[in-house]
Write an enzyme that holds these catalytic residues in place. Structure first.
Site, mmCIF file in Angstrom:
data_model
loop_
_atom_site.group_PDB
_atom_site.id
_atom_site.type_symbol
_atom_site.label_atom_id
_atom_site.label_comp_id
_atom_site.label_asym_id
_atom_site.label_seq_id
_atom_site.Cartn_x
_atom_site.Cartn_y
_atom_site.Cartn_z
ATOM 1 C CG ASP A 96 46.295 0.259 -13.401
ATOM 2 O OD1 ASP A 96 46.361 0.815 -14.510
ATOM 3 O OD2 ASP A 96 47.280 -0.254 -12.837
ATOM 4 C CG ASN A 138 53.938 -4.708 -6.555
ATOM 5 O OD1 ASN A 138 54.870 -4.807 -5.773
ATOM 6 N ND2 ASN A 138 53.257 -3.572 -6.717
ATOM 7 N NE ARG A 234 53.666 -7.500 -18.416
ATOM 8 C CZ ARG A 234 53.322 -6.490 -17.627
ATOM 9 N NH1 ARG A 234 52.576 -6.696 -16.560
ATOM 10 N NH2 ARG A 234 53.691 -5.279 -17.914
ATOM 11 C CG ASP A 236 52.153 -5.918 -13.199
ATOM 12 O OD1 ASP A 236 52.251 -5.397 -14.324
ATOM 13 O OD2 ASP A 236 51.738 -5.314 -12.193
ATOM 14 C CD GLU A 280 55.867 -3.884 -16.048
ATOM 15 O OE1 GLU A 280 55.568 -2.780 -16.491
ATOM 16 O OE2 GLU A 280 55.393 -4.319 -14.985
ATOM 17 C CG HIS A 346 49.946 -2.785 -21.383
ATOM 18 N ND1 HIS A 346 51.116 -3.505 -21.393
ATOM 19 C CD2 HIS A 346 49.627 -2.608 -20.083
ATOM 20 C CE1 HIS A 346 51.473 -3.750 -20.137
ATOM 21 N NE2 HIS A 346 50.587 -3.215 -19.334
ATOM 22 C CG ASP A 347 52.159 0.084 -19.153
ATOM 23 O OD1 ASP A 347 50.957 0.255 -18.895
ATOM 24 O OD2 ASP A 347 52.851 -0.806 -18.623
HETATM 25 C C1 GLC Z 1 52.548 -2.653 -14.787
HETATM 26 C C2 GLC Z 1 51.554 -2.630 -15.917
HETATM 27 C C3 GLC Z 1 50.769 -1.371 -15.868
HETATM 28 C C4 GLC Z 1 50.056 -1.286 -14.535
HETATM 29 C C5 GLC Z 1 51.045 -1.436 -13.398
HETATM 30 C C6 GLC Z 1 50.350 -1.643 -12.097
HETATM 31 O O1 GLC Z 1 53.516 -1.686 -14.913
HETATM 32 O O2 GLC Z 1 52.236 -2.784 -17.142
HETATM 33 O O3 GLC Z 1 49.855 -1.282 -16.913
HETATM 34 O O4 GLC Z 1 49.406 -0.060 -14.414
HETATM 35 O O5 GLC Z 1 51.882 -2.554 -13.574
HETATM 36 O O6 GLC Z 1 49.842 -2.944 -12.031
#
Ligand code: GLC
Length: 579
Positions: A96, A138, A234, A236, A280, A346-347
């Protein structure tokens, strides 16, 4: 603690102001005392988001590295950047794009060594650049030693670091983050003999953040990187990091444990007084207060995903009513907090909060082909090919730099890079940085690069979509964005001040006025491709003309501080209001 103190001071200040006002019946100003400018640096920062892997390869192996990015710091300085946010750079199976971490304390050997990282930080310090990094706690990669130990033995201390269920949970296929790609949020693990929970892909098992041992570990991780010199994180996937997950819970109606964030905030500030958390969290405005914390004790800053979706709606339709509402809806944040605003990250562009018909309008204009869309909610394209029209792109960036919040730009957007829809999911917008028209866009001298460089079509590095060509062209997007970044620096009232929307008499024109410490600014944007004649009520009674900050021309103000302006399609103005 420090922030709590600052918040209390500011609240006290504001409440004294309010008292005066109620006596004099004036509009409530909420200035922030200048004493805190150092600590609250993020109020007016310009953040550059970069993935080391695709930025600059220094040793010719096809993969970007820390030595490469260190070499390019002067480029960032020239652009006006003083804060960098690094995408995950730790050891990873890279399924990922690095968000599947296998060691929270290490450096991915493809990107360099610990010494390379330290040298990078030393150089950024020397040049006055802050470095933020992703904090992805996470979940881990399924190749992380914690998960390997946890799945192997029930009595492993790491077993309870993840979330398990003996039976298949009733809601095993609800609440996926990547619908269409991901089939479930609970997967059976043969080795463990149980189901494990994963909000994201099945190779990213969720950590059980309710476990105090893990909360301690998270503090250890942030301490490690703060000691190495990073300025903040940042964070996540915040809503999923703090959700209380177990075998019986409903992933569509989770409960949250916000004190995980409060404690993290306190902890990082004990170690570095001006370090920050940037969340985020794509949340509804009614929940934003919980994420910032009532008195600013949680996240100092969060991405304004809500306004972002309506901004794209306005760019697609020319209508600004919903964008105005989204800005008003996200206005009430603690005095020490700040939004992080952006166009592309980036998403995928997440349009999940728009109604179906609103989303369809954005799709029709910016992502009509199904290959451009992703996860039933978004668009996986870069900004330049999506907006197409250079005037619309300029309008979008001017709005970004002038809207309430700290602007964030993703690498490559400043030169209008394109996307590669042949790459899967979000990789389409993660191709290597285009530095020049040398082979591989000057990114690498290797025969094969980590991701293909865009070398075909109008966004090819050979067609002027590269730094070297654009630096030499005063009309380039790169130079335009550099100018906007400078302009923003001259207007500290955007980050610090009070703002209000002004009446423009046009549905397509959005005007915002900022006030801070006797300084005022009015920014006006015409989202329509057609010229708009507007009458703007600046609410200024001084009788002195406005100065257009783009060209230093003066605009006289009529009675009551009104002025008329004819705005050609997709144009904008930044006016200084003279005292
Ligand atoms: C967040 C990131 C994303 C990633 C996801 C899992 O949403 O921005 O790019 O795939 O977390 O870590």
């Amino acid at each position: 603690m420090k922030y709590l103190f600052i918040t209390l001071c500011i609240s006290l200040f504001i409440s004294c102001q309010k008292k005066d006002e109620s006596e004099s019946k004036k509009t409530p100003p909420t200035p922030i005392p200048t004493d805190f400018i150092e600590e609250l640096w993020y109020k007016n920062a310009f953040l550059y988001s970069v993935d080391v892997e695709v930025f600059k390869d220094s040793d010719g192996d096809g993969v970007g590295d820390f030595k490469g990015i260190t070499q390019q710091l002067d480029y960032l300085i020239q652009l006006g950047v003083r804060t960098i946010w690094l995408a995950p750079f730790q050891p990873t199976p890279n399924k990922d794009d690095g968000y599947d971490i296998a060691d929270f304390y290490g450096i991915d050997s493809r990107l360099g060594t610990d010494q390379d990282f330290d040298e990078f930080i030393r150089q950024t310090n020397k040049k006055g650049i802050r470095v933020m990094m992703d904090l992805v706690t996470n979940h881990t990669s399924d190749q992380h030693p914690w998960f390997k130990a946890a799945r192997q033995r029930k009595d492993s201390p790491y077993r309870s670091w993840y979330v398990w269920s003996k039976e298949q949970p009733k809601k095993w296929d609800k609440g996926m983050i990547f619908p269409g790609v991901q089939k479930e949020v609970w997967s059976y693990d043969k080795q463990a003999g149980e189901y494990f929970y994963h909000r994201f892909y099945d190779f990213q098992p969720d950590l059980n953040m309710q476990n105090p041992a893990l909360q301690r570990e998270m503090r250890k991780i942030v301490r490690h990187w703060l000691d190495k010199g990073v300025a903040g994180f940042r964070v996540d996937a915040v809503p999923f990091l703090i959700e209380i997950a177990n075998a019986d819970f409903d992933p569509e109606k989770p409960q949250y444990q916000f004190d995980i964030i409060t404690q993290l905030h306190q902890y990082i500030q004990w170690h570095k007084k001006d370090a920050i958390l940037l969340g985020e969290a794509n949340v509804d405005p009614k929940d934003q207060q919980d994420y910032f914390g009532k008195d600013g004790q949680n996240m100092q800053t969060m991405f304004n995903f809500f306004a972002n979706q309506y901004l794209f709606y306005s760019l697609a339709t020319g209508e600004t009513k919903l964008l105005k509402k989204a800005l008003e809806d996200t206005k009430a944040i603690p005095p020490t907090a700040q939004w992080a605003t952006f166009l592309r990250n980036h998403d995928e562009i997440d349009l999940g909060r728009l109604s179906d018909s609103e989303r369809d309008k954005v799709y029709a204009r910016f992502g009509p082909d199904s290959t451009m869309q992703l996860y039933d909610r978004g668009i996986r394209r870069r900004l330049a090919p999506m907006l197409g029209d250079r005037k619309l792109i300029d309008l979008a960036y001017s709005f970004l730099f002038s809207m309430p919040g700290m602007p964030v730009i993703r690498y490559g957007e400043e030169i209008g890079m394109g996307d590669d829809l042949k790459l899967k999911e979000r990789l389409s917008i993660r191709t290597p940085m285009q530095w020049s028209n040398a082979p591989n866009a000057g990114f690498s001298t290797a025969a094969k690069t980590v991701q293909p460089v865009i070398s075909q079509g109008p966004y090819s590095y050979t067609k002027g979509v590269n730094v070297a060509d654009q630096r030499a062209d005063s009309a380039s997007l790169l130079n335009q964005i550099t100018r906007l970044a400078q302009l923003r620096k001259q207007c500290p009232e955007i980050g610090w001040g009070n703002w209000e929307m002004l009446d423009t008499g046009s549905e397509q024109v959005l005007a915002i006025r900022y006030d801070w410490q006797g300084r005022s600014l009015v920014v006006v944007h015409n989202f329509s491709s057609e010229p708009q004649q507007c009458q703007i009520a600046t609410k200024t009674q001084t009788g002195r003309p406005l100065t257009d900050l783009m060209n230093n021309s003066e605009t006289p103000l009529g009675t009551g501080g009104n002025f008329a302006v004819q705005l050609p399609g997709y144009t904008f103005r930044w006016y200084r209001v003279k005292k």
